[in-house]
Write a protein that holds these residues in place. Sequence first.
Motif, short mmCIF file in Angstrom:
data_model
loop_
_atom_site.label_atom_id
_atom_site.label_comp_id
_atom_site.label_asym_id
_atom_site.label_seq_id
_atom_site.Cartn_x
_atom_site.Cartn_y
_atom_site.Cartn_z
N LEU A 145 0.84 -1.20 0.00
CA LEU A 145 0.00 0.00 0.00
C LEU A 145 0.87 1.25 0.00
N PRO A 146 0.37 2.37 -0.53
CA PRO A 146 1.10 3.63 -0.36
C PRO A 146 1.35 3.87 1.12
N SER A 147 2.53 4.37 1.46
CA SER A 147 2.96 4.44 2.86
C SER A 147 2.00 5.22 3.75
N LEU A 148 1.43 6.32 3.23
CA LEU A 148 0.54 7.14 4.04
C LEU A 148 -0.77 6.39 4.33
N MET A 149 -1.29 5.73 3.30
CA MET A 149 -2.51 4.94 3.48
C MET A 149 -2.28 3.81 4.48
N ARG A 150 -1.13 3.15 4.36
CA ARG A 150 -0.81 2.04 5.25
C ARG A 150 -0.62 2.53 6.68
N ALA A 151 0.08 3.64 6.85
CA ALA A 151 0.32 4.18 8.18
C ALA A 151 -0.99 4.54 8.87
N ALA A 152 -1.89 5.17 8.12
CA ALA A 152 -3.18 5.57 8.69
C ALA A 152 -4.00 4.34 9.10
N LYS A 153 -4.00 3.32 8.25
CA LYS A 153 -4.77 2.11 8.55
C LYS A 153 -4.21 1.38 9.76
N ILE A 154 -2.90 1.29 9.85
CA ILE A 154 -2.26 0.60 10.97
C ILE A 154 -2.49 1.36 12.27
N GLN A 155 -2.36 2.67 12.24
CA GLN A 155 -2.60 3.46 13.46
C GLN A 155 -4.04 3.32 13.92
N LYS A 156 -4.97 3.30 12.98
CA LYS A 156 -6.38 3.15 13.34
C LYS A 156 -6.63 1.81 14.02
N LYS A 157 -6.05 0.75 13.48
CA LYS A 157 -6.21 -0.58 14.07
C LYS A 157 -5.55 -0.65 15.44
N ALA A 158 -4.37 -0.02 15.57
CA ALA A 158 -3.66 -0.04 16.84
C ALA A 158 -4.44 0.69 17.93
N PRO A 196 10.42 10.44 1.16
CA PRO A 196 9.31 10.39 2.11
C PRO A 196 8.60 9.04 2.16
N GLU A 197 8.37 8.43 1.01
CA GLU A 197 7.66 7.15 0.97
C GLU A 197 8.41 6.09 1.77
N GLN A 198 9.72 6.01 1.54
CA GLN A 198 10.52 5.00 2.23
C GLN A 198 10.63 5.31 3.72
N VAL A 199 10.83 6.58 4.06
CA VAL A 199 10.96 6.98 5.45
C VAL A 199 9.71 6.63 6.24
N LEU A 200 8.54 6.89 5.66
CA LEU A 200 7.29 6.60 6.37
C LEU A 200 7.07 5.10 6.50
N GLN A 201 7.44 4.33 5.48
CA GLN A 201 7.33 2.87 5.58
C GLN A 201 8.20 2.36 6.73
N GLU A 202 9.41 2.88 6.84
CA GLU A 202 10.31 2.45 7.91
C GLU A 202 9.77 2.86 9.28
N ALA A 203 9.22 4.08 9.36
CA ALA A 203 8.65 4.54 10.62
C ALA A 203 7.44 3.69 11.02
N THR A 204 6.66 3.28 10.03
CA THR A 204 5.50 2.45 10.30
C THR A 204 5.91 1.08 10.84
N GLU A 205 6.99 0.52 10.29
CA GLU A 205 7.50 -0.75 10.80
C GLU A 205 7.95 -0.60 12.24
N SER A 206 8.59 0.51 12.57
CA SER A 206 9.01 0.78 13.95
C SER A 206 7.79 0.92 14.86
N TYR A 207 6.74 1.54 14.33
CA TYR A 207 5.49 1.71 15.09
C TYR A 207 4.90 0.34 15.42
N ILE A 208 4.91 -0.57 14.45
CA ILE A 208 4.38 -1.91 14.68
C ILE A 208 5.22 -2.63 15.74
N ASP A 209 6.55 -2.46 15.67
CA ASP A 209 7.43 -3.07 16.67
C ASP A 209 7.09 -2.56 18.07
N SER A 210 6.87 -1.24 18.18
CA SER A 210 6.51 -0.65 19.48
C SER A 210 5.17 -1.18 19.97
#
Length: 229
Positions: A145-158, A196-210
Amino acid sequence: MAFQQKNRYDLKDLRRIIEILRAPGGCPWDRAQDHHSIRNDFIEETYEAVEAIDREDSTLLREELGDVLFQVLFHCQLEQEAGRFSFDDIVDGVAKKMIVRHPHVFGTVKVSSMSQLLQNWDAIKEKTKKQTSQTEVLRSVSPALPSLMRAAKIQKKAQKAGYPPEQPPQKAVSRQEAGELLLQAVRTVHAAGLEPEQVLQEATESYIDSFSQWEAAQTLQKPTSEDRK
């Protein structure tokens, strides 16, 4: 190959057209393709269908949905040639999935609200996917998924699972202010020489780890049956 031209074609005809394109004596370009070579075409056609929806253009949507359908059938043809699955297998699978996930329609389950319906949907989805933790649910959100869409979806689920925001918003922002914040973030990342796309994907992976660490801590804090004795 024999093919009868008509004034109007159906799904069977389209499947036959793709078979002919892929067959010996068909189109050299189509015969040379595989899943990976046309991956981006699938993405592009999907976005063009989304654009037609956004424009509320039914004529364009009809065309773009046709292009998406062609992509689906083409990928299916590749798998059928390899002997792994057929179009009928796809139809059977998604039909069974929809029946299982709608027990309030096809079964005896009763729901009294939309929230209850969505809770049931999530529970059934987790069960059928054999997900035993919310971390697995978060990781199941496609990295494609586009990184912003994925980040938003993951944060919502979290947050739905009770995960507290690391930095609660200080104040409500307007739609325009929200857009400016995102643009400023992109400018800041670009100024640092980063993508930006790569940075946000990496940040999202760190968010999932946290989140995973938080969930593990929550599990340890829950009383066991022995603790209740």
